[in-house]
Design an enzyme around this catalytic site. Structure first.
Site, PDB file in Angstrom:
ATOM      1  CE1 TYR A  23      -3.006  -3.033   0.206  1.00 48.24           C
ATOM      2  CE2 TYR A  23      -3.320  -2.646   2.546  1.00 48.24           C
ATOM      3  CZ  TYR A  23      -3.591  -3.385   1.406  1.00 48.24           C
ATOM      4  OH  TYR A  23      -4.434  -4.470   1.474  1.00 48.24           O
ATOM      5  CB  VAL A  59     -19.230   1.255  -4.663  1.00 51.75           C
ATOM      6  CG1 VAL A  59     -17.842   1.480  -4.081  1.00 51.75           C
ATOM      7  CG2 VAL A  59     -19.775   2.561  -5.239  1.00 51.75           C
ATOM      8  CG  PHE A  60     -22.789  -3.275  -4.283  1.00 51.50           C
ATOM      9  CD1 PHE A  60     -23.731  -2.988  -3.309  1.00 51.50           C
ATOM     10  CD2 PHE A  60     -21.657  -3.988  -3.911  1.00 51.50           C
ATOM     11  CE1 PHE A  60     -23.568  -3.400  -2.002  1.00 51.50           C
ATOM     12  CE2 PHE A  60     -21.482  -4.417  -2.607  1.00 51.50           C
ATOM     13  CZ  PHE A  60     -22.427  -4.110  -1.640  1.00 51.50           C
TER      14      PHE A  60
END
Length: 307
Positions: A52, A227-228
């Protein structure tokens, strides 16, 4: 926040883990506020990886939390290694694991990790080397608990043949729209796409072995496609989530996490938001217990089928 035991260990962890992959998107003050909000609300489990920000995220976290011995006592820190974009390989060699943990500890300004995971399976893994690395890290006090990420049952079995330490966690992609590990168990012996077992029954295996599943990307569909929640591609899903959210007087974000927490596997979702309000919405899921009917209705509204 509600807590669970991590795997077979005695380590009590909050049911929501705070992923720090995007903490480098915040400035110093914002990072300090975000971490403080997390801690004030019982979210003291922070998930990192040397991947990261090429390590920058761990450095930013340590500075933002103002790491010292007193602060460290109130934190549960997890990190991962094994992905090497610099050379285009995965690497579970003893040398790389040990050196990676040393660098992680330096960046986090701490003497030990509570949990250390192997990131993505290495096709050239020699389990004897991994076992040696884990022994070195445990005996030196630099790592207290060990786990994996994105591994199937036979990969964990192979590791466990040589490890002295139990595997306490497995990070796996799971969300309402990415349910293959659940769907294949529902559609056993059916001639449909949902019946395809792509992961060797990893969900059941982890439950049998008391390995905590840490769902990553709990709001994503596909592989980081978006994203949903609030997405026009999923009208029925969002309609149903919003209905359930209205009943419990919470946000759709809360319900998406509550759906994962409702599963009896005692999962620990890893959330990646750096927004304080959304963080609090995720934490609130700890107090929402969906009914069986609500859980299944959300599952079906995402396009999942029941035989």
């Amino acid at each position: 926040m509600r807590t669970i035991k991590l795997g077979t260990s005695e380590l009590e962890v909050p049911v929501v883990a705070v992923g720090c992959m995007r903490i480098n998107s915040l400035d110093q003050k914002a990072a300090e506020r975000f971490i403080q909000t997390s801690l004030e609300n019982g979210a003291n489990f922070f998930d990192h990886a040397d991947l990261y920000g090429a390590g920058e995220c761990e450095e930013i976290f340590a500075d933002a939390v103002q790491m010292n011995d007193d602060v460290r006592e109130n934190l549960i820190l997890q990190s991962k290694c094994g992905i090497r974009p610099d050379v285009g390989t995965f690497d579970f060699s003893k040398e790389h694991i040990v050196q990676s943990v040393e660098k992680i500890l330096q960046r986090l300004k701490t003497d030990y990790l509570d949990v250390f995971l192997l990131h993505r399976p290495d096709a050239l893994m020699e389990p004897e080397e991994v076992a040696e690395a884990f022994d070195i890290l445990e005996s030196s006090g630099k790592v207290r608990h060990f786990g994996v990420s994105n591994q199937n049952p036979m990969q964990m079995e192979l590791l466990s043949k040589y490890l002295k330490q139990p595997i306490v966690a497995n990070q796996l992609q799971l969300s309402i729209t990415n349910t293959t590990m659940i769907s294949s168990g529902i559609n056993v012996n059916m001639e449909n796409e949902a019946a395809v077992n792509r992961d060797g029954s990893v969900l059941d295996y982890c439950r049998l072995k008391d390995i905590t599943i840490q769902p990553w990307s709990p709001f994503q569909y596909g592989f980081f496609e978006g994203v949903f929640l609030g997405n026009e591609k999923f009208p029925e899903l969002n309609k149903r989530i919003d209905e359930v959210a209205a009943k419990y007087e919470v946000s759709n974000t809360t319900i998406a996490i509550a759906w994962l927490l409702r599963h009896p596997a005692n999962m620990q979702p890893v959330i990646g938001t750096m927004n304080e309000s959304r963080l609090l919405e995720c934490i609130k899921a700890s107090d929402v217990h969906l009914t069986r009917e609500e859980w299944y209705s959300i599952y079906r509204s995402a396009g999942n089928i029941l035989p």
